[in-house]
Design a protein around this motif. Structure first.
Motif, PDB file in Angstrom:
ATOM      1  N   HIS A 202     -33.184   5.632  -0.577  1.00 17.33           N
ATOM      2  CA  HIS A 202     -32.312   5.918  -1.717  1.00 17.33           C
ATOM      3  C   HIS A 202     -33.073   6.316  -2.976  1.00 17.33           C
ATOM      4  O   HIS A 202     -32.449   6.692  -3.972  1.00 17.33           O
ATOM      5  N   ARG A 248     -30.606   8.575  -4.588  1.00 15.90           N
ATOM      6  CA  ARG A 248     -29.598   9.039  -3.640  1.00 15.90           C
ATOM      7  C   ARG A 248     -28.617   7.918  -3.333  1.00 15.90           C
ATOM      8  O   ARG A 248     -28.995   6.748  -3.268  1.00 15.90           O
ATOM      9  N   TYR A 249     -27.346   8.300  -3.117  1.00 16.61           N
ATOM     10  CA  TYR A 249     -26.314   7.295  -2.888  1.00 16.61           C
ATOM     11  C   TYR A 249     -25.162   7.945  -2.130  1.00 16.61           C
ATOM     12  O   TYR A 249     -25.154   9.156  -1.895  1.00 16.61           O
ATOM     13  N   GLU A 250     -24.192   7.149  -1.764  1.00 15.44           N
ATOM     14  CA  GLU A 250     -22.976   7.648  -1.118  1.00 15.44           C
ATOM     15  C   GLU A 250     -21.756   7.053  -1.806  1.00 15.44           C
ATOM     16  O   GLU A 250     -21.757   5.886  -2.190  1.00 15.44           O
ATOM     17  N   GLY A 254     -18.866   8.150   3.125  1.00 16.58           N
ATOM     18  CA  GLY A 254     -19.986   9.016   3.453  1.00 16.58           C
ATOM     19  C   GLY A 254     -20.078  10.291   2.645  1.00 16.58           C
ATOM     20  O   GLY A 254     -20.400  11.347   3.195  1.00 16.58           O
ATOM     21  N   PRO A 256     -22.284  12.091   0.123  1.00 12.65           N
ATOM     22  CA  PRO A 256     -23.620  11.947  -0.453  1.00 12.65           C
ATOM     23  C   PRO A 256     -23.700  12.481  -1.876  1.00 12.65           C
ATOM     24  O   PRO A 256     -23.024  13.445  -2.248  1.00 12.65           O
ATOM     25  N   GLN A 304     -23.055  16.117  -6.222  1.00 17.07           N
ATOM     26  CA  GLN A 304     -22.155  15.164  -5.589  1.00 17.07           C
ATOM     27  C   GLN A 304     -21.183  15.874  -4.664  1.00 17.07           C
ATOM     28  O   GLN A 304     -20.456  16.771  -5.075  1.00 17.07           O
ATOM     29  N   THR A 319     -18.926  20.434  -2.811  1.00 18.42           N
ATOM     30  CA  THR A 319     -20.019  19.805  -3.541  1.00 18.42           C
ATOM     31  C   THR A 319     -20.052  20.316  -4.979  1.00 18.42           C
ATOM     32  O   THR A 319     -20.000  21.534  -5.209  1.00 18.42           O
TER      33      THR A 319
END
Length: 441
Positions: A202, A248-250, A254, A256, A304, A319
C-alpha cells in the motif's frame, strides 16, 4: 520517455510469461510469428527485445500560429536483460532503449502552445534514451537504479498519459518550463541514480538525483540539438533531486485508488524573472535576472476508480484523475498547474479494450513574468493557457491501437507569442484534431 511507457501502456497483448523480475511478459506479435518464437526463446535465456512504432497525423484547424497539417513518428527499440540468468548476479537487471524520431511538430507549425499537442513530437533524431542497471534488494522491497535515466517514466505519472495524446498529461508544462533545459524527460534523459522502497503493498517511496542539465555547454540553445544523439552523458552540474511518496488503497468493492505527493529541487542558481541584480527591470536594462539560490516545485496527484463492471479485468471501469503543481513565481515562468479528467475503459462489452478519455488542464504564467512583459511595451501581457482534450482509443488487434484526439487550446502560449517583446503576436484559441496509430512488434 516516459513516451515509450506511455505508447506501450495502451497496448494489450497476450503471450508467454517470462518468469523473471527483470523481464515483462512477451507480447505476441500477429505480424511475425517467427519473430515471436525467436523472442520467446531469447527471453527464456534472459534477454528481451521489443519495439513499437507510433505514427500520427495532426491538423491545426483554426487559431494558433496558422492552419497546418503535420505527420510525425516514433520508433522505440528496447532491450532488457536478467543478469541473474545471464551472469549469475542475483537481482540485477539491465535496460536500454533508443528512439528514432522523425516528422514535423504541430505545436511549432500550428498551435504555438506551451503544451505540445503530441507527446511524441520532438526534434528529428536517432537518439539513445535510457541505459541503466537496477539492483533489487531485500527480497524485492527496495531497488537501486543507476545510469542514464528519464524522470517521466517513474515520477508524477497517472494513467492519463496512456489515453490522452497531448504531452502535458505526461511531463506537465510546469516542469517542462521550470526545470533546467526541460528536465530529464522525453526525448531527453540524464545520468542519475534512483532509490525505490516499498515496505508494503500500500505504500512506496522513490527518490532520485539527476545531473542538473541534459546537455553540456548549451545555455540558451535547444538541448535536443546540443545532445542530438543522447550520448553526451553530462556530469558535474548542480543536481536535480526528485522525491515521491505513493499511498495505494481500495474503496468499496475493490475500487483501486492512489494518492501521490512529490517535489523536485534544483540546487543550481536560477535568475529572477523580472529584476536584475540592481533591482531594475530586466526588460529595460537588458541585463540578466538577479541570481537566486536554487529552485523547487511541489505536486500532488490523485487517481481513483469509481466504478467497475462485473467481471472487469485490468483498467476496465471509470477512473478519475487529477494533478496540482506549484513553483515560486519569482524563480519561474510558470508558477501553477492543475489538471483533472476521467477515463472510461472497457465499458462496451463487444469492445473490452477500447477507451474514451477526457482531460482539462490549466497552466498559469507567473505574475512577475507577466508584469515584465507589460512593462516592456506590450499592450497586454500573457496570463494563462488552458487545454481540453477528448480521445477515443480503438484496439484493433492485440498489438495495434488507433487513437483519435480532439483538442481545444485557450490562449496558446498565454495569449501571445513574443518573437520580439515590443511586437507581440496575438494567438487565437486553437482547435486541433489528430490520429495516432501504434504498432507493437
Amino acid at each position: 520517455m516516459a513516451m515509450a511507457a506511455a505508447v506501450c501502456a495502451v497496448l494489450a497483448g497476450t503471450g508467454e510469461a517470462r518468469g523473471s523480475a527483470c523481464l515483462d511478459e512477451v507480447t505476441a506479435s500477429p505480424y511475425a510469428p517467427r519473430l515471436q518464437e525467436w523472442r520467446t526463446a531469447w527471453a527464456e535465456r534472459g534477454i528481451a527485445v521489443s519495439a513499437s512504432y507510433a505514427g500520427e497525423v495532426f491538423a491545426n484547424l483554426a487559431g494558433g500560429l496558422e492552419e497546418a497539417v503535420t505527420y510525425d513518428g516514433l520508433l522505440d527499440l528496447a532491450v532488457d536483460a536478467d543478469l541473474e540468468r545471464l551472469a549469475g548476479w542475483k537481482g540485477l537487471c539491465f535496460h536500454a532503449n533508443a528512439f528514432q524520431i522523425h516528422g514535423q511538430s504541430i505545436t511549432a507549425e500550428g498551435t504555438g502552445g506551451l503544451a505540445a499537442a503530441s507527446s511524441i513530437e520532438a526534434d528529428p533524431a536517432t537518439r539513445l534514451s535510457e541505459i541503466w542497471l537496477e539492483q533489487s534488494l531485500f527480497s524485492g522491497r527496495a531497488s537501486v537504479r543507476f545510469g542514464q535515466l528519464a524522470a517521466d517514466t517513474e515520477f508524477m505519472t497517472t494513467s492519463a498519459s496512456d489515453y490522452l495524446l497531448n504531452a502535458t498529461w505526461g511531463w506537465p508544462t510546469i516542469t517542462a518550463f521550470d526545470t533546467p533545459e526541460g528536465g530529464p524527460a522525453y526525448p531527453m534523459a540524464a545520468p542519475g541514480v534512483r532509490l525505490a522502497v516499498r515496505p508494503s503493498e500500500h505504500f512506496d517511496f522513490k527518490i532520485a538525483a539527476f545531473n542538473g542539465r541534459v546537455a553540456e555547454d548549451c545555455i540558451g540553445q535547444d538541448p535536443q540539438l546540443c545532445n542530438l544523439h543522447g550520448v553526451e552523458f553530462p556530469l558535474g552540474d548542480p543536481p536535480l533531486v526528485m522525491g515521491e511518496m505513493t499511498m495505494r488503497y481500495e474503496l468499496g468493492d475493490g475500487l483501486p485508488g492512489a494518492f501521490k505527493l512529490g517535489s523536485w529541487h534544483h540546487s543550481g542558481d536560477v535568475s529572477d524573472v523580472r529584476f536584475d541584480a540592481g533591482g531594475n527591470l530586466i526588460t529595460i536594462t537588458g541585463r540578466s535576472g538577479a541570481p537566486l539560490d536554487g529552485d523547487y516545485g511541489l505536486y500532488a496527484l490523485l487517481q481513483q476508480t469509481v466504478w467497475k463492471p462485473k467481471g472487469a479485468e485490468g483498467d476496465q471501469g471509470i477512473t478519475l484523475f487529477s494533478r496540482v503543481m506549484g513553483a515560486p513565481e519569482d524563480h519561474n515562468f510558470i508558477d501553477f498547474y492543475g489538471e483533472a479528467g476521467v477515463i472510461f475503459a472497457g465499458l462496451i462489452p463487444a469492445r473490452p479494450d477500447d477507451a474514451v478519455a477526457f482531460g482539462f488542464e490549466y497552466t498559469e504564467i507567473s505574475e512577475r513574468a507577466v508584469a515584465s512583459e507589460v512593462v516592456s511595451g506590450a499592450e497586454a501581457g500573457r496570463s494563462y493557457e488552458s487545454l481540453a482534450e477528448l480521445t477515443y482509443t480503438l484496439s484493433l488487434r492485440d498489438a495495434w491501437t488507433l487513437q483519435t484526439s480532439l483538442q481545444y487550446l485557450w490562449r496558446p502560449r498565454g495569449g501571445y507569442t513574443y518573437s520580439h517583446p515590443r511586437n507581440p503576436q496575438r494567438l487565437e484559441d486553437s482547435l486541433v484534431i489528430g490520429t495516432r496509430s501504434v504498432w507493437s512488434f
